[in-house]
Design a protein around this motif. Structure first.
Motif, PDB file in Angstrom:
ATOM      1  N   GLU A   1       0.503  -1.264   0.257  1.00  0.00           N
ATOM      2  CA  GLU A   1       0.184   0.251  -0.031  1.00  0.00           C
ATOM      3  C   GLU A   1       1.116   1.729   0.054  1.00  0.00           C
ATOM      4  OE1 GLU A   1      -4.079  -2.199   2.229  1.00  0.00           O
ATOM      5  OE2 GLU A   1      -2.147  -0.905   2.997  1.00  0.00           O
ATOM      6  N   ARG A   2       2.069   0.987   0.267  1.00  0.00           N
ATOM      7  CA  ARG A   2       2.806   1.922   0.884  1.00  0.00           C
ATOM      8  C   ARG A   2       3.842   2.757  -0.407  1.00  0.00           C
ATOM      9  NH1 ARG A   2       4.983   0.428   5.737  1.00  0.00           N
ATOM     10  NH2 ARG A   2       6.669   0.047   4.984  1.00  0.00           N
ATOM     11  N   THR A   3       3.912   1.072  -0.812  1.00  0.00           N
ATOM     12  CA  THR A   3       4.604   1.530  -2.542  1.00  0.00           C
ATOM     13  C   THR A   3       3.598   2.122  -3.789  1.00  0.00           C
ATOM     14  OG1 THR A   3       5.677  -0.146  -2.111  1.00  0.00           O
ATOM     15  CG2 THR A   3       5.512   0.744  -4.648  1.00  0.00           C
ATOM     16  N   ARG A   4       2.330   1.932  -3.038  1.00  0.00           N
ATOM     17  CA  ARG A   4       1.341   2.526  -4.388  1.00  0.00           C
ATOM     18  C   ARG A   4       1.460   3.878  -4.489  1.00  0.00           C
ATOM     19  NH1 ARG A   4      -3.684   3.175  -4.936  1.00  0.00           N
ATOM     20  NH2 ARG A   4      -4.658   2.479  -7.703  1.00  0.00           N
ATOM     21  N   GLU A   5       1.112   4.377  -3.218  1.00  0.00           N
ATOM     22  CA  GLU A   5       0.633   5.289  -2.686  1.00  0.00           C
ATOM     23  C   GLU A   5       1.254   6.242  -2.870  1.00  0.00           C
ATOM     24  OE1 GLU A   5      -0.344   6.738   1.761  1.00  0.00           O
ATOM     25  OE2 GLU A   5      -2.149   6.302   0.810  1.00  0.00           O
ATOM     26  N   ALA A   6       2.954   5.845  -2.226  1.00  0.00           N
ATOM     27  CA  ALA A   6       4.010   6.319  -3.144  1.00  0.00           C
ATOM     28  C   ALA A   6       3.875   6.681  -4.732  1.00  0.00           C
ATOM     29  CB  ALA A   6       5.923   5.898  -3.188  1.00  0.00           C
ATOM     30  N   LEU A   7       3.631   5.692  -5.743  1.00  0.00           N
ATOM     31  CA  LEU A   7       3.950   5.444  -7.236  1.00  0.00           C
ATOM     32  C   LEU A   7       2.588   6.504  -7.118  1.00  0.00           C
ATOM     33  CD1 LEU A   7       3.421   1.891  -8.166  1.00  0.00           C
ATOM     34  CD2 LEU A   7       5.032   3.925  -8.518  1.00  0.00           C
ATOM     35  N   VAL A   8       1.434   6.989  -6.881  1.00  0.00           N
ATOM     36  CA  VAL A   8       0.761   8.199  -7.273  1.00  0.00           C
ATOM     37  C   VAL A   8       0.437   9.284  -6.641  1.00  0.00           C
ATOM     38  CG1 VAL A   8      -2.441   8.630  -6.196  1.00  0.00           C
ATOM     39  CG2 VAL A   8      -1.781   6.337  -5.995  1.00  0.00           C
ATOM     40  N   ALA A   9       1.777   9.874  -5.353  1.00  0.00           N
ATOM     41  CA  ALA A   9       2.296  10.894  -5.072  1.00  0.00           C
ATOM     42  C   ALA A   9       2.978  10.935  -6.426  1.00  0.00           C
ATOM     43  CB  ALA A   9       2.808  10.772  -3.373  1.00  0.00           C
ATOM     44  N   ALA A  10       4.353  10.682  -6.425  1.00  0.00           N
ATOM     45  CA  ALA A  10       5.276  10.729  -8.332  1.00  0.00           C
ATOM     46  C   ALA A  10       4.357  11.362  -9.177  1.00  0.00           C
ATOM     47  CB  ALA A  10       6.467   9.226  -7.941  1.00  0.00           C
ATOM     48  N   ALA A  11       3.090  10.226  -9.471  1.00  0.00           N
ATOM     49  CA  ALA A  11       2.741  10.269 -10.305  1.00  0.00           C
ATOM     50  C   ALA A  11       1.821  12.049 -10.394  1.00  0.00           C
ATOM     51  CB  ALA A  11       1.121   9.010 -11.025  1.00  0.00           C
ATOM     52  N   ILE A  12       0.857  11.599  -9.623  1.00  0.00           N
ATOM     53  CA  ILE A  12       0.528  13.483  -9.337  1.00  0.00           C
ATOM     54  C   ILE A  12       1.480  14.891  -9.984  1.00  0.00           C
ATOM     55  CG2 ILE A  12      -1.143  15.103  -7.818  1.00  0.00           C
ATOM     56  CD1 ILE A  12      -1.658  12.836  -6.407  1.00  0.00           C
ATOM     57  N   ASP A  13       2.397  14.755  -9.313  1.00  0.00           N
ATOM     58  CA  ASP A  13       3.148  15.152  -9.209  1.00  0.00           C
ATOM     59  C   ASP A  13       4.025  15.176 -10.749  1.00  0.00           C
ATOM     60  OD1 ASP A  13       5.732  17.247  -8.396  1.00  0.00           O
ATOM     61  OD2 ASP A  13       6.941  16.313  -9.001  1.00  0.00           O
ATOM     62  N   ARG A  14       3.781  14.280 -11.533  1.00  0.00           N
ATOM     63  CA  ARG A  14       4.524  14.562 -12.753  1.00  0.00           C
ATOM     64  C   ARG A  14       3.729  14.989 -13.741  1.00  0.00           C
ATOM     65  NH1 ARG A  14       9.880  13.749 -14.396  1.00  0.00           N
ATOM     66  NH2 ARG A  14      11.272  12.474 -12.754  1.00  0.00           N
ATOM     67  N   PHE A  15       1.982  14.364 -13.528  1.00  0.00           N
ATOM     68  CA  PHE A  15       0.793  14.737 -14.816  1.00  0.00           C
ATOM     69  C   PHE A  15       0.797  16.174 -14.537  1.00  0.00           C
ATOM     70  CE2 PHE A  15       0.318   9.824 -14.515  1.00  0.00           C
ATOM     71  CZ  PHE A  15       0.772   9.909 -15.995  1.00  0.00           C
ATOM     72  N   ALA A  16       1.040  16.472 -13.195  1.00  0.00           N
ATOM     73  CA  ALA A  16       0.397  17.697 -13.252  1.00  0.00           C
ATOM     74  C   ALA A  16       1.428  18.857 -13.696  1.00  0.00           C
ATOM     75  CB  ALA A  16       0.664  18.830 -11.086  1.00  0.00           C
ATOM     76  N   ARG A  17       2.200  18.622 -13.832  1.00  0.00           N
ATOM     77  CA  ARG A  17       3.777  19.422 -14.438  1.00  0.00           C
ATOM     78  C   ARG A  17       3.769  18.570 -16.261  1.00  0.00           C
ATOM     79  NH1 ARG A  17       8.801  18.338 -12.638  1.00  0.00           N
ATOM     80  NH2 ARG A  17       7.943  16.683 -11.291  1.00  0.00           N
ATOM     81  N   SER A  18       3.754  18.189 -16.867  1.00  0.00           N
ATOM     82  CA  SER A  18       3.572  17.677 -18.081  1.00  0.00           C
ATOM     83  C   SER A  18       2.908  17.414 -18.817  1.00  0.00           C
ATOM     84  CB  SER A  18       5.231  16.141 -17.931  1.00  0.00           C
ATOM     85  OG  SER A  18       5.333  16.924 -19.070  1.00  0.00           O
ATOM     86  N   SER A  19       2.978  17.285 -20.167  1.00  0.00           N
ATOM     87  CA  SER A  19       1.731  16.749 -20.655  1.00  0.00           C
ATOM     88  C   SER A  19       1.740  15.259 -20.548  1.00  0.00           C
ATOM     89  CB  SER A  19       2.022  16.703 -22.395  1.00  0.00           C
ATOM     90  OG  SER A  19       3.021  16.121 -22.691  1.00  0.00           O
ATOM     91  N   TYR A  20       0.738  14.792 -20.647  1.00  0.00           N
ATOM     92  CA  TYR A  20       0.028  13.160 -20.478  1.00  0.00           C
ATOM     93  C   TYR A  20       1.125  12.000 -21.344  1.00  0.00           C
ATOM     94  CZ  TYR A  20      -2.257   8.577 -20.116  1.00  0.00           C
ATOM     95  OH  TYR A  20      -2.505   7.076 -20.302  1.00  0.00           O
ATOM     96  N   GLN A  21       1.328  12.845 -22.700  1.00  0.00           N
ATOM     97  CA  GLN A  21       2.298  11.985 -23.247  1.00  0.00           C
ATOM     98  C   GLN A  21       3.746  11.535 -23.135  1.00  0.00           C
ATOM     99  OE1 GLN A  21       1.332   9.758 -26.237  1.00  0.00           O
ATOM    100  NE2 GLN A  21      -0.743  10.551 -25.989  1.00  0.00           N
ATOM    101  N   ARG A  22       3.976  12.820 -22.749  1.00  0.00           N
ATOM    102  CA  ARG A  22       5.653  13.759 -21.999  1.00  0.00           C
ATOM    103  C   ARG A  22       6.181  12.012 -20.968  1.00  0.00           C
ATOM    104  NH1 ARG A  22       6.910  19.349 -24.013  1.00  0.00           N
ATOM    105  NH2 ARG A  22       6.956  19.186 -26.192  1.00  0.00           N
TER     106      ARG A  22
END
Lengths: 202, 202
Positions: free
Chosen positions: A10-31
């Motif tokens: 669960e912790r790993t899943r949360e870390a992935l989601v948090a990293a995804a929020i950060d990445r997708f918020a700053r870049s295009s979906y494709q990139r």
């Protein structure tokens, strides 16, 4: 929702989601590359697929988690005292609280704004929003029992309508704004809240 | 509104506005050159300044004219018989008529959608929208006199609220749409119209 009781998975899943929020918020979906998100979360790229079917599934989980943070904010604002917030509290939250809070959530903002570099909102199925709608319907029912909301209103329909009006408004604010030079956004939104008050009150 | 009674100057102004609607609907604001619009309208580039102060003024006139076409469409739909359309007619128009009509107006659509290559809607002051708002307020007053709309409602506030909810909704549709995989746009908008009906009815 991070707490010590989470399993390692669960912790790993949360870390992935948090990293995804950060990445997708700053870049295009494709990139955004799954490999970058995996690295941010300290997971091997192939391990991501143990948690998410594909990039879109991780994206949906990220948007849902970011939206959930907004829903939690709304819950905290409405939880004032004895359990049933007033209609005025609900309308206040809708009229200003949420608009201010959305600014701090760039991923939700971009999806709301219909950013063309993001998957469109229609393909997303967000459990956080569905849960909020049920809560608002329950709140309206409680207010109906107290005689504070018109009894002829179907709580489920009214909750969906309120959610739609607020989301449309937030989407509009994120694209540069409701209103025009003639009538500023504040005046417009105040008129909407006045109409909603009339609609809901007995 | 083209008719034989227009002066030559008025006809030239209309030709410029029509050419501007076409150019701005197809390209970014930056890329559209006044010279191209002038050529389309059969006017010399410098002559444009006899009609419009600058590019932004011509852009605002183009958006207003495109919006006016939508307002005319709304008027035609509401003009059914004896002068005072019913509340049901008004809500029907809001719930479907306009959404269908906006598709045929790419310039208005792009401005509504908050296209980042266009000047934001807030800087625009559209006389066509202000006129529509006054008409809706007048209609609500007439319906109040007939007892078809709740007397406690301020017609001006209600008209501004209705306009805002509809514009937010149209803006949202143009960005790819209200609704999500969980609740489609049609269900959402039906709920909003139901709530508005409750709000307006006595």
């Amino acid at each position: 929702m991070a707490n010590g009781r989470l399993t390692k998975g669960e912790r790993t899943r949360e870390a992935l989601v948090a990293a995804a929020i950060d990445r997708f918020a700053r870049s295009s979906y494709q990139r955004v590359a799954l490999g970058d998100i995996a690295r941010d979360a300290g997971v091997s790229p192939t391990a991501v697929y143990r948690y998410f079917e594909d990039k879109l599934a991780l994206f949906v989980a990220a948007v849902d988690s970011d939206a959930e943070a907004l829903v939690e904010f709304a819950r905290a604002r409405l939880d004032v005292g004895d359990g049933v917030p007033s209609l005025a509290d609900l309308l206040d939250l809708m009229s200003e609280g949420l608009a201010d809070a959305v600014i701090d959530h760039p991923l939700v903002s971009r999806v709301l704004a219909g950013d063309p570099t993001m998957p469109p909102r229609q393909v997303l199925d967000l459990p956080s929003l569905a849960a909020l709608r049920v809560e608002i319907a329950t709140l309206l029912e409680a207010l109906q029992r107290r005689g504070a909301v018109r009894a002829t209103l179907d709580p489920a329909v009214a909750a969906l309508a309120l959610e739609t009006i607020v989301i449309d408004h937030l989407a509009d604010l994120t694209t540069g704004g409701s209103g025009d030079a003639d009538t500023p956004a504040d005046d417009r939104w105040r008129a909407v809240v006045t109409l909603l008050r009339v609609a809901l009150r007995p």
